[in-house]
Design an enzyme around this catalytic site. Sequence first.
Site, short mmCIF file in Angstrom:
data_model
loop_
_atom_site.label_atom_id
_atom_site.label_comp_id
_atom_site.label_asym_id
_atom_site.label_seq_id
_atom_site.Cartn_x
_atom_site.Cartn_y
_atom_site.Cartn_z
N GLU A 22 -1.22 35.82 -12.24
CA GLU A 22 -0.51 35.02 -11.24
C GLU A 22 0.07 33.75 -11.86
O GLU A 22 -0.64 32.96 -12.47
CB GLU A 22 -1.49 34.65 -10.12
CG GLU A 22 -0.87 33.78 -9.05
CD GLU A 22 -1.86 33.41 -7.96
OE1 GLU A 22 -2.50 34.31 -7.38
OE2 GLU A 22 -1.98 32.20 -7.67
N TYR A 154 -11.71 36.43 1.03
CA TYR A 154 -12.53 35.28 0.62
C TYR A 154 -14.01 35.68 0.47
O TYR A 154 -14.75 35.72 1.46
CB TYR A 154 -12.37 34.15 1.65
CG TYR A 154 -10.94 33.70 1.71
CD1 TYR A 154 -10.48 32.67 0.91
CD2 TYR A 154 -10.01 34.36 2.52
CE1 TYR A 154 -9.14 32.30 0.91
CE2 TYR A 154 -8.68 34.00 2.53
CZ TYR A 154 -8.25 32.98 1.72
OH TYR A 154 -6.93 32.62 1.71
N LYS A 174 -5.57 42.06 9.18
CA LYS A 174 -4.45 41.97 8.21
C LYS A 174 -4.24 43.33 7.54
O LYS A 174 -3.12 43.77 7.34
CB LYS A 174 -4.75 40.93 7.10
CG LYS A 174 -4.70 39.50 7.55
CD LYS A 174 -4.61 38.52 6.38
CE LYS A 174 -5.91 38.23 5.70
NZ LYS A 174 -5.89 37.04 4.83
N LYS A 281 -0.97 29.32 -18.23
CA LYS A 281 -1.41 29.28 -19.63
C LYS A 281 -1.96 30.67 -19.96
O LYS A 281 -2.70 31.24 -19.19
CB LYS A 281 -2.54 28.26 -19.80
CG LYS A 281 -2.15 26.85 -19.45
CD LYS A 281 -2.01 26.06 -20.73
CE LYS A 281 -1.94 24.56 -20.54
NZ LYS A 281 -1.05 24.06 -19.53
P1 FAD Z 1 -5.04 33.87 7.15
O1 FAD Z 1 -5.46 35.23 6.84
O2 FAD Z 1 -4.02 33.66 8.23
O3 FAD Z 1 -6.38 33.05 7.52
C1 FAD Z 1 -6.35 31.64 7.64
C2 FAD Z 1 -7.52 31.17 8.49
O4 FAD Z 1 -7.32 31.58 9.87
C3 FAD Z 1 -8.88 31.75 8.09
O5 FAD Z 1 -9.86 30.79 8.37
C4 FAD Z 1 -9.05 32.97 9.00
O6 FAD Z 1 -10.43 33.24 9.23
C5 FAD Z 1 -8.32 32.51 10.27
N1 FAD Z 1 -7.58 33.59 10.93
C6 FAD Z 1 -6.91 34.63 10.35
N2 FAD Z 1 -6.33 35.39 11.29
C7 FAD Z 1 -6.61 34.82 12.48
C8 FAD Z 1 -6.29 35.14 13.83
N3 FAD Z 1 -5.56 36.23 14.12
N4 FAD Z 1 -6.74 34.31 14.81
C9 FAD Z 1 -7.50 33.22 14.53
N5 FAD Z 1 -7.84 32.87 13.27
C10 FAD Z 1 -7.41 33.66 12.26
N6 FAD Z 1 -1.27 29.22 -0.82
C11 FAD Z 1 0.04 28.87 -0.96
O7 FAD Z 1 0.49 27.91 -0.34
N7 FAD Z 1 0.89 29.58 -1.80
C12 FAD Z 1 0.47 30.65 -2.50
O8 FAD Z 1 1.26 31.27 -3.23
C13 FAD Z 1 -0.91 31.05 -2.38
N8 FAD Z 1 -1.39 32.13 -3.05
C14 FAD Z 1 -2.67 32.57 -2.83
C15 FAD Z 1 -3.12 33.75 -3.44
C16 FAD Z 1 -4.41 34.22 -3.24
C17 FAD Z 1 -4.83 35.53 -3.89
C18 FAD Z 1 -5.30 33.49 -2.40
C19 FAD Z 1 -6.71 33.97 -2.19
C20 FAD Z 1 -4.88 32.31 -1.79
C21 FAD Z 1 -3.56 31.85 -1.97
N9 FAD Z 1 -3.07 30.69 -1.34
C22 FAD Z 1 -1.76 30.30 -1.49
C23 FAD Z 1 -3.96 29.89 -0.48
C24 FAD Z 1 -3.89 30.36 1.01
O9 FAD Z 1 -2.60 30.09 1.52
C25 FAD Z 1 -4.95 29.58 1.79
O10 FAD Z 1 -6.23 30.03 1.41
C26 FAD Z 1 -4.77 29.56 3.30
O11 FAD Z 1 -5.61 28.54 3.83
C27 FAD Z 1 -5.13 30.84 4.01
O12 FAD Z 1 -4.21 31.83 3.79
P2 FAD Z 1 -4.50 33.33 4.32
O13 FAD Z 1 -3.32 34.13 4.00
O14 FAD Z 1 -5.82 33.80 3.88
O15 FAD Z 1 -4.52 33.05 5.91
#
Ligand code: FAD
Length: 299
Positions: A22, A154, A174, A281
């Site tokens: 990544e 997570y 999801k 890196k």
């Molecule tokens: P979601 O799956 O939407 O979850 C977010 C929160 O809401 C969680 O607490 C979940 O339990 C809750 N939730 C989920 N669905 C619902 C629902 N239907 N109703 C109520 N609550 C719900 N961030 C960036 O800005 N840019 C990036 O490129 C980036 N890349 C990443 C790559 C990886 C592999 C990972 C693990 C994280 C990355 N992140 C990135 C960080 C990520 O955006 C954050 O962790 C963010 O807070 C959650 O994103 P998510 O897609 O898991 O959100």
Amino acid sequence: MELHALGLSEVYRQGKPAISFELFPPKTDGGMESLFEHLKELARCKPAFIPCTYGAGGSPRERTLEVLRSVRASHPHIPIGSHLTCVGSTRDDWRGYIRRAIAAGVDRIVALRGDPPQGETAFQPVEDGLSHAEELVRLLRASYPELGVIVAGYPETHPAAPSLAKDLEYLKRKVDAGADAVVTQLFYDNGDYFRFRDRCADAGITVPIVPGLLPVTNLAQIKRITGMCGAHLTQKLVRRLEVHGDDDEGQFSVGVYHAARQAEELIEQGAPGIHFYVLNKSRAAALICRALALFTPVE
Ligand code: FAD
């Protein structure tokens, strides 16, 4: 078979671990130059694909596409993927971005919600925006069925999740919305991954769960990162890193050793691949891939 010809879920079912590296968009031209120097080494590890983050740390989104276009130009045989978040965009914004991404050769998307902007604690969608990654997956599946879709998982539970059970329920939603694979948040104790993988299986999540590893290269930096994302460092790892004080090379060796052992055990225990957070890196991830012979070097 050429990796390009494979759908995303097949990439993880080839009987050998699929490696992804990544990248994030550098802020400066100097950073961009340095990234492409490192990319040469990563490309030798024959990655299954190279994704680039989107909007992380406030980086401009078009820079993501700029990085991916350059990866495609310099390494046309490596599939590329764009991360995409719900932050600050309307549905039309995404459609425009995805069209440009596909034109740039992107065929896989890491679909994320994103974090609230600095200084804000709760995530607020814009008007005609999306609130959760699940909605983004639905939009992608409805309009771009040809794209491979990855979502985030997570092992130590998302820091803002109401509970472990709810977090898993949302992850299942999801995946049911159409994700092909889950890539995990970074972790330093493989037990967290194995327990998470078992919980996913019990919940009926059957897509590949790909472990995300960030080799530690600096104790102060990793304390900051794990503090932000809610992952924990094991005491043994911290003690070993501390032994080296300000000796960067010593800390680097500890980090590479730890991540190599993690990767080895994960693969032995059936992980479908390793997703390296390389922080632009190459040295640590490339050393691990070489040490474990996770690739066929191109001579
Ligand atoms: P979601 O799956 O939407 O979850 C977010 C929160 O809401 C969680 O607490 C979940 O339990 C809750 N939730 C989920 N669905 C619902 C629902 N239907 N109703 C109520 N609550 C719900 N961030 C960036 O800005 N840019 C990036 O490129 C980036 N890349 C990443 C790559 C990886 C592999 C990972 C693990 C994280 C990355 N992140 C990135 C960080 C990520 O955006 C954050 O962790 C963010 O807070 C959650 O994103 P998510 O897609 O898991 O959100």
